[in-house]
Design a protein around this motif. Structure first.
Motif, PDB file in Angstrom:
ATOM      1  N   MET A 154       0.845  -1.201   0.000  1.00 39.73           N
ATOM      2  CA  MET A 154       0.000   0.000   0.000  1.00 39.73           C
ATOM      3  C   MET A 154       0.879   1.249   0.000  1.00 39.73           C
ATOM      4  O   MET A 154       1.757   1.394   0.837  1.00 39.73           O
ATOM      5  CB  MET A 154      -0.918  -0.008   1.223  1.00 39.73           C
ATOM      6  N   ASN A 155       0.671   2.161  -0.959  1.00 41.72           N
ATOM      7  CA  ASN A 155       1.441   3.397  -0.980  1.00 41.72           C
ATOM      8  C   ASN A 155       0.685   4.497  -0.231  1.00 41.72           C
ATOM      9  O   ASN A 155      -0.469   4.320   0.176  1.00 41.72           O
ATOM     10  CB  ASN A 155       1.750   3.809  -2.424  1.00 41.72           C
ATOM     11  N   LYS A 156       1.312   5.626  -0.035  1.00 43.87           N
ATOM     12  CA  LYS A 156       0.735   6.699   0.789  1.00 43.87           C
ATOM     13  C   LYS A 156      -0.517   7.313   0.174  1.00 43.87           C
ATOM     14  O   LYS A 156      -1.265   8.019   0.849  1.00 43.87           O
ATOM     15  CB  LYS A 156       1.770   7.786   1.035  1.00 43.87           C
ATOM     16  N   TYR A 157      -0.764   7.053  -1.121  1.00 42.93           N
ATOM     17  CA  TYR A 157      -1.925   7.630  -1.797  1.00 42.93           C
ATOM     18  C   TYR A 157      -3.051   6.624  -2.039  1.00 42.93           C
ATOM     19  O   TYR A 157      -4.095   6.995  -2.577  1.00 42.93           O
ATOM     20  CB  TYR A 157      -1.498   8.232  -3.138  1.00 42.93           C
ATOM     21  N   SER A 158      -2.857   5.389  -1.646  1.00 43.68           N
ATOM     22  CA  SER A 158      -3.803   4.337  -2.025  1.00 43.68           C
ATOM     23  C   SER A 158      -5.193   4.503  -1.415  1.00 43.68           C
ATOM     24  O   SER A 158      -6.143   3.901  -1.897  1.00 43.68           O
ATOM     25  CB  SER A 158      -3.244   2.963  -1.650  1.00 43.68           C
ATOM     26  N   GLU A 159      -5.331   5.313  -0.385  1.00 45.30           N
ATOM     27  CA  GLU A 159      -6.640   5.568   0.214  1.00 45.30           C
ATOM     28  C   GLU A 159      -7.117   6.996  -0.036  1.00 45.30           C
ATOM     29  O   GLU A 159      -8.093   7.438   0.565  1.00 45.30           O
ATOM     30  CB  GLU A 159      -6.603   5.276   1.720  1.00 45.30           C
ATOM     31  N   LYS A 160      -6.415   7.715  -0.892  1.00 42.67           N
ATOM     32  CA  LYS A 160      -6.750   9.112  -1.144  1.00 42.67           C
ATOM     33  C   LYS A 160      -7.536   9.299  -2.433  1.00 42.67           C
ATOM     34  O   LYS A 160      -7.540   8.447  -3.323  1.00 42.67           O
ATOM     35  CB  LYS A 160      -5.468   9.961  -1.210  1.00 42.67           C
ATOM     36  N   GLU A 203       0.389   6.871 -11.952  1.00 40.76           N
ATOM     37  CA  GLU A 203       1.596   6.384 -11.280  1.00 40.76           C
ATOM     38  C   GLU A 203       1.397   6.235  -9.776  1.00 40.76           C
ATOM     39  O   GLU A 203       1.866   5.258  -9.178  1.00 40.76           O
ATOM     40  CB  GLU A 203       2.766   7.344 -11.543  1.00 40.76           C
ATOM     41  N   ILE A 204       0.695   7.181  -9.141  1.00 39.30           N
ATOM     42  CA  ILE A 204       0.553   7.133  -7.685  1.00 39.30           C
ATOM     43  C   ILE A 204      -0.555   6.180  -7.234  1.00 39.30           C
ATOM     44  O   ILE A 204      -0.648   5.845  -6.068  1.00 39.30           O
ATOM     45  CB  ILE A 204       0.321   8.534  -7.091  1.00 39.30           C
TER      46      ILE A 204
END
Length: 308
Positions: free
Chosen positions: A1-7, A88-89
């Protein structure tokens, strides 16, 4: 999970259109928690149209002059690079403000719209993006998207594949177990039994029969004008739509009725990929860009569709 996956990632579209303006207005009116949002844009562009506070901004370089109302290759390239960054994010949702196809083409990015760009970067394992327009329970899927009317080509395989993807979306995302679909005929009067075209008899009805064998609840191809009448009337009277989704053969056949009924409440959705994308149903509105006249209502609906 990357820092943007819930944004929720919000893109401001063409720098010379109304995208940044409606994004700023929408976010100011919604007052959403900043932890849930990332804006992919450029601070100079945002400040030109009003500015944003408290939201993380992923900067896309734009050293060029901002010229409201001007179609330019620089603006088209910025729009494309913002879409590429969003892919990409890999956020949870993507909301895109309007872009100019002409500007992106001037920049050498030969896509017929943002849907096609997202499909290019996000699709895998045979995934295909589908364009679905929604307002409450009034929904329209397009069998063909941004192509010239003379290039519209409906095939049996196309209908089956797209309706199967639509069924998956309804069952897995909207949790509607057996959705009902109203299918528009391609020709006036749905061909009138071959008198005004044979597409319905030779292509569409065989596709419908195959879909029904798979358990899909879909009508025969029906005259589009008659098919949409009750849907528009029910929407305007706040009554339930007679079908969970209408299937239109080409762009204007589907968009005219839903936009006539729902106007600024209509949201353009991209389904069929891992990330759902929403967008206002209108364009860049170059004629009013930079005049602080743009209505953010459709942008607000696009954001709310993802969050609620």
């Amino acid at each position: 999970m990357n820092k943007y996956s819930e944004k929720l990632a919000i893109l401001t579209g063409d720098p010379n259109g109304i995208g940044a303006e409606i994004t700023i207005k929408a976010l100011n009116m919604l007052s959403l928690p900043s932890k849930d949002i990332v804006v992919i844009s450029n601070s100079k562009i945002l400040n030109t149209y009003g500015g944003l506070n408290n939201y993380e901004i992923i900067e896309i370089d734009y050293p060029h002059k901002i010229e409201p109302g001007v179609v330019s290759a620089n603006a088209g390239d910025f729009s494309f690079r913002a879409l590429q960054k969003a892919c990409e994010i890999k956020p949870k949702f993507i909301v895109t403000a309007p872009t100019s196809k002409e500007a992106m083409h001037l920049a050498g990015h030969y896509f017929n719209g943002q849907t096609e760009v997202l499909e290019h970067f996000l699709s895998h394992d045979g995934q295909k993006a589908e364009m679905l327009f929604t307002s409450r329970d009034f929904r329209v899927l397009l069998l063909t998207r941004h192509c010239a009317l003379q290039s519209v080509n409906i095939t049996k395989e196309m209908i089956i594949e797209k309706i199967e993807r639509l069924r998956w979306y309804f069952q897995n995302k909207l949790l509607i177990k057996r959705p009902s679909f109203g299918l528009c005929g391609l020709n006036p009067h749905a061909g009138e039994n071959g008198v005004i075209g044979t597409d319905e008899e030779e292509i569409m009805i065989p596709a419908v029969e195959a879909l029904r064998k798979r358990g899909i609840n879909i009508t025969n191809p029906l005259p589009a004008d008659a098919l949409f009448i009750k849907g528009v009337r029910n929407y305007l009277n706040n009554e339930k739509s007679p079908y969970d989704c209408y299937i239109a053969c080409y762009h204007d056949q589907g968009l005219i009725p839903i936009k006539a009924a729902a106007s600024e409440k209509t949201v353009n959705m991209t389904i069929g990929l891992d990330i759902i994308r929403t967008s206002p149903s209108h364009g860049t509105a170059f004629d009013i860009a930079g005049k602080n006249m743009a209505n953010p209502e459709s942008m607000i609906e696009a954001i709310k569709t993802c969050l609620y």
